[in-house]
Every structure is written in C-alpha cells, then in structure tokens.
Design an enzyme around this catalytic site. Structure first.
Site, PDB file in Angstrom:
ATOM      1  N   GLU A 112       0.283  -3.798  23.272  1.00 37.95           N
ATOM      2  CA  GLU A 112       0.866  -2.503  23.662  1.00 37.95           C
ATOM      3  C   GLU A 112       0.109  -1.888  24.826  1.00 37.95           C
ATOM      4  OE1 GLU A 112       1.409   0.234  20.330  1.00 37.95           O
ATOM      5  OE2 GLU A 112       2.210  -1.442  19.181  1.00 37.95           O
ATOM      6  N   HIS A 160       6.580   2.337  19.325  1.00 35.43           N
ATOM      7  CA  HIS A 160       5.562   2.799  18.369  1.00 35.43           C
ATOM      8  C   HIS A 160       5.764   4.270  17.976  1.00 35.43           C
ATOM      9  CE1 HIS A 160       1.184   1.923  16.932  1.00 35.43           C
ATOM     10  NE2 HIS A 160       1.824   2.718  16.094  1.00 35.43           N
ATOM     11  N   ILE A 161       6.881   4.521  17.291  1.00 36.93           N
ATOM     12  CA  ILE A 161       7.226   5.908  16.913  1.00 36.93           C
ATOM     13  C   ILE A 161       7.254   6.114  15.393  1.00 36.93           C
ATOM     14  CG2 ILE A 161       8.502   6.374  19.061  1.00 36.93           C
ATOM     15  CD1 ILE A 161      11.114   5.964  17.385  1.00 36.93           C
ATOM     16  N   GLY A 162       6.584   5.212  14.658  1.00 36.48           N
ATOM     17  CA  GLY A 162       6.625   5.285  13.188  1.00 36.48           C
ATOM     18  C   GLY A 162       6.365   6.663  12.610  1.00 36.48           C
ATOM     19  N   ALA A 173       3.794  -2.223  11.333  1.00 35.87           N
ATOM     20  CA  ALA A 173       2.354  -2.130  11.011  1.00 35.87           C
ATOM     21  C   ALA A 173       1.511  -2.179  12.297  1.00 35.87           C
ATOM     22  CB  ALA A 173       1.977  -3.209  10.022  1.00 35.87           C
ATOM     23  N   ARG A 174       1.191  -3.391  12.763  1.00 37.16           N
ATOM     24  CA  ARG A 174       0.487  -3.548  14.031  1.00 37.16           C
ATOM     25  C   ARG A 174       0.978  -4.837  14.685  1.00 37.16           C
ATOM     26  NH1 ARG A 174      -0.579   1.048  13.881  1.00 37.16           N
ATOM     27  NH2 ARG A 174      -2.608   2.091  13.955  1.00 37.16           N
ATOM     28  N   GLY A 203       0.850  -1.192   0.000  1.00 33.97           N
ATOM     29  CA  GLY A 203       0.000   0.000   0.000  1.00 33.97           C
ATOM     30  C   GLY A 203       0.882   1.236   0.000  1.00 33.97           C
ATOM     31  N   ARG A 204       0.395   2.297   0.609  1.00 30.53           N
ATOM     32  CA  ARG A 204       1.159   3.560   0.618  1.00 30.53           C
ATOM     33  C   ARG A 204       2.532   3.370   1.256  1.00 30.53           C
ATOM     34  NH1 ARG A 204      -4.410   5.502   1.786  1.00 30.53           N
ATOM     35  NH2 ARG A 204      -4.031   4.364   3.709  1.00 30.53           N
ATOM     36  N   ILE A 205       2.552   2.814   2.489  1.00 28.38           N
ATOM     37  CA  ILE A 205       3.828   2.703   3.202  1.00 28.38           C
ATOM     38  C   ILE A 205       4.688   1.595   2.585  1.00 28.38           C
ATOM     39  CG2 ILE A 205       4.907   2.267   5.453  1.00 28.38           C
ATOM     40  CD1 ILE A 205       2.301   3.481   6.713  1.00 28.38           C
ATOM     41  N   SER A 237       0.621  -8.933  -1.622  1.00 26.23           N
ATOM     42  CA  SER A 237      -0.427  -8.002  -1.229  1.00 26.23           C
ATOM     43  C   SER A 237      -1.733  -8.585  -1.715  1.00 26.23           C
ATOM     44  CB  SER A 237      -0.141  -6.630  -1.871  1.00 26.23           C
ATOM     45  OG  SER A 237      -0.717  -5.599  -1.096  1.00 26.23           O
ATOM     46  N   ARG A 238      -2.842  -7.847  -1.528  1.00 26.67           N
ATOM     47  CA  ARG A 238      -4.101  -8.444  -1.983  1.00 26.67           C
ATOM     48  C   ARG A 238      -4.133  -8.513  -3.504  1.00 26.67           C
ATOM     49  NH1 ARG A 238      -8.773  -6.706   2.096  1.00 26.67           N
ATOM     50  NH2 ARG A 238      -8.496  -4.654   1.187  1.00 26.67           N
TER      51      ARG A 238
END
Ligand code: NAP
Ligand code: GLV
Ligand code: GLV
Length: 326
Positions: free
Chosen positions: A269, A287-289, A239-240, A156-158, A177-178
C-alpha cells in the site's frame, strides 16, 4: 511541565479536544498526506509521546530519534507498522485501538463479499455508461450467498463479528484460528466447525481473512492455498495485504481458478498490483475498513485515552507490550 505529543496526521477533532482538556501539549502534521519519513524523524525528537497512524513505519531509527518518547499510541487496531520488539527493548509503551472498529470492519467485509458475489461495481458502471437497455436473463450473473459455506481465517473480534452477521444469511461456518472457541460455537445458530486451513479452503464458497499481520501470517494465502479453493469461490481480505501473495492471487483470478476477490488491503500500500485492476468480480477498496464518522472518532478518543493514562502514571488500557509495564 506539560507532556508534549506529536500527532502524525490530522485525526477527528473530539480526540484533539480531549487531549487539550487533559493539559497535554501537541502538534499535528499539518498536511493531508502520509508524513514523509524524514519529517517524522525530525518531529519525533524531543517529544514525550507520539500518536501515529498505520501508514507510519515505526522502526529502530524512528524509536532512536524519538529518544525521550516513552509511548507510541497507534491510531489502528493492527500494529504491524511498529517494531514492537524494538520498542519493548527500549521500554517504550505501544498501544492500539481494539474493539471500537470491529463492527465497521466486519460490515465492510460483508460489503466486499456481496459486491463481488453480485457484480455490484461492474453493473453500476454499466448503468452509468448508459448501457442498461433492458433486463436480461443472462446479465451479470453472480454467486448465491444465503445458506453457503463461509470460511473464516482468524476468529478474533472482527472474525466473530463477521460470523455473527452470517447467521442472518443462514451461512455454515468453517473457521481456522490459533485455537478453537467452543463457547462461541454454541452461540452460532447454524453449522460451525473448527478445521485446518486446507479443509477450510477446499470446502468454502467464501473465504474471509481476519488474522493480524505477523511473521506467521505473511503469505498465509499463496499459490498452493489458492489452488485448494473452489473455482466459484471468492476471497475477501480486510486484514492486511501481505497475508495474501498478491501475484499468486492475480494469477489465480486470471486463470479462473477462483471466481472473485474483495480487497480492502494490499501488499505494498498504496500501490495496487496492476494485474488486479482489470479483473472481473474483483472489488478493490482503498483501506476503508474502519472509515465511518463515529468509528474514526472513537479510535481517536481511545488513542488519546491511552496517552492520557500514560502521562498520569496509569497503565494505558490498550497496552500491546505488557512487558514494559512490569
Ligand atoms: P484480534 O481480535 O486480535 O483477532 C485476530 C485473530 O487472529 C485472533 O483470534 C488470533 O488468535 C488469530 N490469529 C493470530 N495469528 C494467527 C495465526 N497465525 N493463525 C491463525 N489465527 C491467528 O484482532 P481484530 O481486532 O479482530 O483485528 C484483526 C486484524 O484486522 C487487525 O490486526 C488488523 O490488521 C485488521 N484490521 C483491518 C481494518 C481495515 O481497515 N481493513 C480495520 C481493523 C482491523 P489469538 O487470539 O490466539 O491471538
Ligand atoms: C486498520 O486497518 C486497523 O488496523 O485499525
Ligand atoms: C425480476 O425482477 C423478477 O421479477 O423475477
């Protein structure tokens, strides 16, 4: 009457100024901490809109207590913290902050990649501890980066911004990806190939995750997937957290089945699996992306622009649940 908004955490001042100039009233949770859930439930009542952050769990209960609020503007691109289905059922608009944090997050993924590959954290600590007494041929050996194979999960974007940066290092790309993106493939100057996840894991020197957290991507990377990776490979996750089975990752690192990891996000988290803390070649960031001055300001402005559009009867530009607008 002017709309009344609740903001669950202090955000950069320019965003608050813009909201004020638009004639929108607001209160901000005054402490520099995640708003306690009971305070959140209390504060959302009677508001017309909420600006929330990614650590706020916006579930049925919150939506119910919010009652009057017909928009939740999330200060993040990821919106897995919000029960979007429940919001849609209640006719509540949900918005996010895509695009403005793409570069910052892709930069951080590369920071993690290099930091893990070249032992940046351990060797810096070694020097600070006064242990650097001379150059050594076998000190802090890491992994080559340039010309290696980069596996990207989620183009995607990132994911794309992450790949584009790889061009300078002559990286060959495997992505999953999808869907395949042939136009993007043509823009990349080195090898780039769309593959199934198992092939990506088996052939990549570095694997970086850029999918959103959804039911389909929860534990996308578990024991079986980690077993497919090469023993010199490094896993990067900006990501997560729940996309990776953290226990399985700790086991794989401990047993040296993979070489290292660079993590910005965690399964529970702010809790971090204690097993991660003592592992070598493992870089752990809180978590400082998107954490740059300019990016966090742009995120605030976008979140506020969505609120302003909504309260002036326009479709919020970053509406996540289109259905509520039809
Ligand atoms: P995006 O543009 O929506 O990209 C996500 C990509 O993943 C899309 O190409 C999407 O495909 C693909 N995808 C979705 N589900 C998939 C699946 N089950 N299997 C394979 N691919 C799948 O989002 P983004 O702006 O790049 O952001 C990505 C994520 O990064 C966010 O959701 C957020 O969780 C995280 N993030 C973290 C930080 C941080 O601080 N660490 C900062 C920013 C973002 P489709 O296009 O077909 O949907
Ligand atoms: C940060 O994690 C975001 O999703 O914006
Ligand atoms: C290292 O510093 C070298 O000169 O090879």
């Amino acid at each position: 009457m002017a709309p009344n908004v609740y903001i669950t955490r202090k955000i950069p001042q320019p965003a608050l100024d813009r909201l004020r100039e638009a004639g929108i009233q607001f209160d901000v949770y005054p402490h520099d901490e995640v708003i306690p859930h009971d305070v959140l439930l209390e504060q959302v009542a009677g508001r017309d809109g909420i600006l929330c952050i990614l650590t706020d769990t916006i579930d049925e209960e919150v939506l119910h207590c919010a009652g009057r609020a017909k928009i939740f503007a999330n200060y993040a691109v990821g919106y897995n913290n919000i029960d979007v289905e429940a919001a849609t059922r209640r006719g509540i608009a949900v918005t996010n902050t895509p695009g403005v944090l793409t570069d910052a997050t892709a930069d951080l993924a590369w920071t993690l990649l290099f930091a893990a590959a070249r032992n940046v954290i351990e060797s810096d600590a070694y020097l600070r501890a006064g242990k650097f007494v001379g150059w050594g041929p076998l000190h802090f050996l890491g992994q080559d980066v340039a010309g290696k194979t980069l596996g990207v999960i989620g183009l995607g974007r990132i994911g794309k911004a992450f790949v584009q940066r790889g061009a300078a290092f002559r990286m060959n790309i495997l992505y999953h990806s999808r869907q395949r993106d042939e136009v993007f493939e043509q823009s990349y100057p080195h090898e780039i190939k769309y593959v199934e996840l198992h092939e990506l894991l088996e052939r990549s020197d570095f694997v970086s995750i850029h999918v959103p957290l959804t039911p389909e991507t929860t534990h996308l990377i578990g024991k079986r997937e980690l077993e497919r990776m090469q023993s010199h490979a490094i896993l990067i996750n900006t990501a997560r957290g729940p996309i990776v089975d953290e226990q399985a990752l700790v086991d794989a690192l401990k047993e040296r089945r993979i070489w290292g990891a660079g993590l910005d996000v965690y399964e529970e988290e702010p809790t971090v699996h204690p097993g991660l803390l003592s592992l070598p070649h493992t870089v752990l960031l809180p978590h400082i992306g998107s954490a740059t001055y300019a990016t966090r300001t742009r995120m605030g402005l976008i979140a506020v622009d969505n609120l302003i559009a909504f309260f002036t009867g326009k479709r919020p530009p970053n509406l996540v649940n289109e259905k509520v607008w039809k």
